[in-house]
Design a protein around this motif. Structure first.
Motif, PDB file in Angstrom:
ATOM      1  N   LEU A   6      18.367   9.536   3.703  1.00 29.45           N
ATOM      2  CA  LEU A   6      17.253  10.337   3.153  1.00 29.45           C
ATOM      3  C   LEU A   6      15.815   9.768   3.534  1.00 29.45           C
ATOM      4  N   THR A   7      15.714   8.333   3.299  1.00 30.22           N
ATOM      5  CA  THR A   7      14.289   7.924   3.778  1.00 30.22           C
ATOM      6  C   THR A   7      13.919   8.008   5.243  1.00 30.22           C
ATOM      7  N   THR A   8      14.768   7.798   6.197  1.00 24.77           N
ATOM      8  CA  THR A   8      14.314   8.002   7.726  1.00 24.77           C
ATOM      9  C   THR A   8      14.298   9.490   8.027  1.00 24.77           C
ATOM     10  N   TYR A   9      14.973  10.311   7.717  1.00 30.36           N
ATOM     11  CA  TYR A   9      14.465  11.731   7.890  1.00 30.36           C
ATOM     12  C   TYR A   9      13.427  12.227   7.313  1.00 30.36           C
ATOM     13  N   GLY A  10      13.194  11.940   5.878  1.00 32.24           N
ATOM     14  CA  GLY A  10      12.096  12.262   5.248  1.00 32.24           C
ATOM     15  C   GLY A  10      10.778  11.796   5.977  1.00 32.24           C
ATOM     16  N   VAL A  11      10.562  10.402   6.205  1.00 33.75           N
ATOM     17  CA  VAL A  11       9.429   9.768   6.607  1.00 33.75           C
ATOM     18  C   VAL A  11       8.955  10.251   8.032  1.00 33.75           C
ATOM     19  N   ALA A  12      10.006  10.507   8.911  1.00 31.66           N
ATOM     20  CA  ALA A  12       9.930  10.932  10.290  1.00 31.66           C
ATOM     21  C   ALA A  12       9.246  12.183  10.276  1.00 31.66           C
ATOM     22  N   CYS A  13       9.893  13.183   9.271  1.00 33.55           N
ATOM     23  CA  CYS A  13       9.193  14.495   9.317  1.00 33.55           C
ATOM     24  C   CYS A  13       7.637  14.704   8.829  1.00 33.55           C
ATOM     25  N   LEU A  14       7.621  13.793   7.841  1.00 31.24           N
ATOM     26  CA  LEU A  14       6.150  13.722   7.359  1.00 31.24           C
ATOM     27  C   LEU A  14       5.122  12.906   7.942  1.00 31.24           C
ATOM     28  N   VAL A  15       5.584  11.943   8.788  1.00 32.57           N
ATOM     29  CA  VAL A  15       4.780  11.437   9.712  1.00 32.57           C
ATOM     30  C   VAL A  15       4.164  12.490  10.711  1.00 32.57           C
ATOM     31  N   MET A  16       5.213  13.068  11.293  1.00 26.83           N
ATOM     32  CA  MET A  16       4.916  14.121  12.428  1.00 26.83           C
ATOM     33  C   MET A  16       3.758  15.093  11.920  1.00 26.83           C
ATOM     34  N   PHE A  17       4.163  15.760  10.817  1.00 28.20           N
ATOM     35  CA  PHE A  17       3.391  16.621  10.298  1.00 28.20           C
ATOM     36  C   PHE A  17       2.076  16.252   9.835  1.00 28.20           C
ATOM     37  N   THR A  18       1.893  15.059   9.162  1.00 29.36           N
ATOM     38  CA  THR A  18       0.768  14.520   8.670  1.00 29.36           C
ATOM     39  C   THR A  18      -0.276  14.251   9.848  1.00 29.36           C
ATOM     40  N   ARG A  19       0.032  13.770  11.111  1.00 24.32           N
ATOM     41  CA  ARG A  19      -0.743  13.504  12.297  1.00 24.32           C
ATOM     42  C   ARG A  19      -1.205  15.015  12.573  1.00 24.32           C
ATOM     43  N   THR A  20      -0.216  15.907  12.801  1.00 27.53           N
ATOM     44  CA  THR A  20      -0.715  17.338  13.586  1.00 27.53           C
ATOM     45  C   THR A  20      -1.845  18.050  12.513  1.00 27.53           C
ATOM     46  N   LEU A  21      -1.566  17.647  11.310  1.00 24.03           N
ATOM     47  CA  LEU A  21      -2.343  18.352  10.185  1.00 24.03           C
ATOM     48  C   LEU A  21      -3.739  17.889  10.198  1.00 24.03           C
ATOM     49  N   ALA A  22      -3.613  16.367  10.243  1.00 19.96           N
ATOM     50  CA  ALA A  22      -4.910  15.898  10.382  1.00 19.96           C
ATOM     51  C   ALA A  22      -5.802  16.340  11.382  1.00 19.96           C
ATOM     52  N   ARG A  23      -5.181  16.316  12.586  1.00 18.72           N
ATOM     53  CA  ARG A  23      -6.022  17.141  13.670  1.00 18.72           C
ATOM     54  C   ARG A  23      -6.519  18.407  13.716  1.00 18.72           C
ATOM     55  N   SER A  24      -5.795  19.037  13.026  1.00 20.36           N
ATOM     56  CA  SER A  24      -6.092  20.456  12.833  1.00 20.36           C
ATOM     57  C   SER A  24      -7.185  20.540  11.866  1.00 20.36           C
ATOM     58  N   ALA A  25      -7.151  19.919  10.813  1.00 22.24           N
ATOM     59  CA  ALA A  25      -8.262  19.777   9.630  1.00 22.24           C
ATOM     60  C   ALA A  25      -9.511  19.432  10.414  1.00 22.24           C
ATOM     61  N   ALA A  26      -9.433  18.655  11.261  1.00 24.95           N
ATOM     62  CA  ALA A  26     -10.606  17.980  11.896  1.00 24.95           C
ATOM     63  C   ALA A  26     -11.418  19.021  12.811  1.00 24.95           C
ATOM     64  N   VAL A  27     -10.697  19.969  13.245  1.00 24.00           N
ATOM     65  CA  VAL A  27     -11.309  20.890  14.227  1.00 24.00           C
ATOM     66  C   VAL A  27     -11.594  22.129  13.452  1.00 24.00           C
ATOM     67  N   ARG A  28     -11.485  22.492  12.156  1.00 23.24           N
ATOM     68  CA  ARG A  28     -11.555  23.600  11.521  1.00 23.24           C
ATOM     69  C   ARG A  28     -12.894  23.665  10.710  1.00 23.24           C
ATOM     70  N   PRO A  29     -13.370  24.875  10.947  1.00 24.63           N
ATOM     71  CA  PRO A  29     -14.925  25.199  10.246  1.00 24.63           C
ATOM     72  C   PRO A  29     -14.701  24.776   8.890  1.00 24.63           C
ATOM     73  N   GLN A  30     -16.003  24.398   8.121  1.00 23.48           N
ATOM     74  CA  GLN A  30     -16.018  24.199   6.856  1.00 23.48           C
ATOM     75  C   GLN A  30     -15.615  25.349   6.130  1.00 23.48           C
ATOM     76  N   GLY A  31     -14.982  25.162   4.903  1.00 19.06           N
ATOM     77  CA  GLY A  31     -14.550  26.341   4.033  1.00 19.06           C
ATOM     78  C   GLY A  31     -13.348  25.446   3.148  1.00 19.06           C
ATOM     79  N   THR A  32     -13.024  26.839   2.349  1.00 19.40           N
ATOM     80  CA  THR A  32     -11.829  26.390   1.403  1.00 19.40           C
ATOM     81  C   THR A  32     -10.713  25.869   2.441  1.00 19.40           C
ATOM     82  N   PHE A  33     -10.435  26.717   3.438  1.00 14.42           N
ATOM     83  CA  PHE A  33      -9.139  26.381   4.258  1.00 14.42           C
ATOM     84  C   PHE A  33      -9.134  25.059   4.770  1.00 14.42           C
ATOM     85  N   ARG A  34     -10.298  24.460   5.219  1.00 11.87           N
ATOM     86  CA  ARG A  34     -10.298  23.203   5.760  1.00 11.87           C
ATOM     87  C   ARG A  34     -10.279  22.280   4.554  1.00 11.87           C
TER      88      ARG A  34
END
Length: 359
Positions: free
Chosen positions: A129-157
């Protein structure tokens, strides 16, 4: 109550995502709906009602893994070229969890004892349970952080940044709640004390997911409301034109924004088809100056009458057209004038009188 309220909010966000992106990717909707179902199923009241805490935990954990997979799908779908997410890893995890559950279930009365805590099936269940969940979350968090960094200011960012915090909090929650044998050994907590703490960490993470989801779906919800209001505004005009020229109707799709754009296109097609039936003397029928939408509505009313009378003026010049940006507001105003304006009623009466005179 807090668990059910959080589950309801997550479900509402998931359903909003489904309505907003009916023809697009639905990974976020799958995530929110899976987490909502798991949160409701693991609530104390639900567990007491079912009279069993192991089976609800198994189903809840399976739903949580499905939610984690949805995040991986979202990340892979954002890459170019898109990389498909295989289904066999989560099937393997589910199979291993069920196998461990079959060994755990006969020993449910030993829950909380050191012997149960370090049983092979319990440790294996927690590790999967822990290995699968953490692996998925780490991948998602890294990509989401990169996407948030390049988004224009606003509610979506802002929503993306809150979701990054939610993903980090969820990683902490998975590491804490997914490895109870380890933490019970390290902290000397009793099993009854551990579960409320794990649930509190999970609820904090869920609150962040709810807030982030509300921020990211706010613009989409507003677009849906604006599209629905636009559809209602232009429908009277659209009905008249489709009745006059049924061939302008496009294939039906159950999507609010597409429906609004489709009706705008159909209305424009109908107006173009009726331009030749607008009487050249219409300006003389207008006793007072009127705004653009009201004049366009008067031209339409007269054109519909003259079309029925078989009259046309092929060289009639086209009137001014609004910009695409103002199209919906223009047609809404024109539809309102066509239905309610006294000027339009007077022009329709003049057109009927003219058509009767010409016939």
């Amino acid at each position: 109550m807090i668990s059910y309220l959080s589950a309801a909010l997550l479900a509402a966000i998931g359903l909003t995502r489904l309505m907003t992106v009916r023809a697009g990717p639905r990974q976020l909707a799958t995530f929110f709906l899976s987490m909502a179902a798991g949160l409701a199923l693991s609530a104390d009241a639900t567990v007491r009602f079912l009279g069993d805490d192991l089976l609800p935990r198994l189903i809840t954990n399976a739903l949580q893994l499905l939610a984690m997979r949805a995040l991986v799908q979202l990340v892979r779908g954002a890459r170019s070229p898109e990389k498909p997410t295989p289904f066999w890893p989560i099937l393997l995890c589910w199979a291993l969890m069920v196998l461990c559950y079959l060994d755990i279930a006969p020993h449910r009365l030993e829950v909380g004892t050191p012997a149960f805590q370090w049983r092979w099936s319990v440790v294996a269940y927690q590790a999967v349970l822990t290995t699968y969940g953490v692996a998925c979350l780490v991948m998602f968090t890294r990509t989401l952080a990169r996407s948030a960094a390049v988004r224009p200011q606003g509610t979506f960012r802002t929503g993306l940044r809150i979701l990054v915090c939610a993903a980090v909090a969820t990683i902490v929650w998975v590491l804490f709640s997914g490895l109870p044998s380890l933490w019970l050994e390290i902290t000397d907590l009793a099993d009854l004390d551990f579960l409320p703490r794990a649930r509190l960490v999970g609820l904090c993470a869920m609150v962040l997911w709810v807030v982030g989801g509300l921020f990211t779906t706010w613009d989409g919800a507003l677009r849906l409301v604006r599209a629905w209001r636009g559809i209602r505004a232009v429908t009277p005009l659209w009905k008249e034109l489709v009745a006059a020229h049924p061939q302008i109707a496009l294939p039906v799709r159950h999507d609010l924004e597409f429906t609004l754009y489709r009706r705008m296109i159909e209305i424009r097609d109908g107006l173009l088809a009726l331009r030749a039936h607008v009487p050249p003397q219409l300006g003389d029928w207008l006793r007072t100056p009127v705004d653009g939408p009201t004049r366009a509505a008067a031209e339409l009313a007269a054109a519909l009458v003259m079309r029925e009378a078989g009259r046309s003026w092929p060289n009639h010049p086209a009137g001014p057209q609004p910009s695409v940006r103002d199209e919906s507001a223009w047609l809404s105003a024109m539809s309102s004038a066509f239905t309610n304006s006294r000027v339009v009623r007077e022009v329709r009466e003049r057109a009927l009188a003219e058509a009767g005179h010409l016939s």
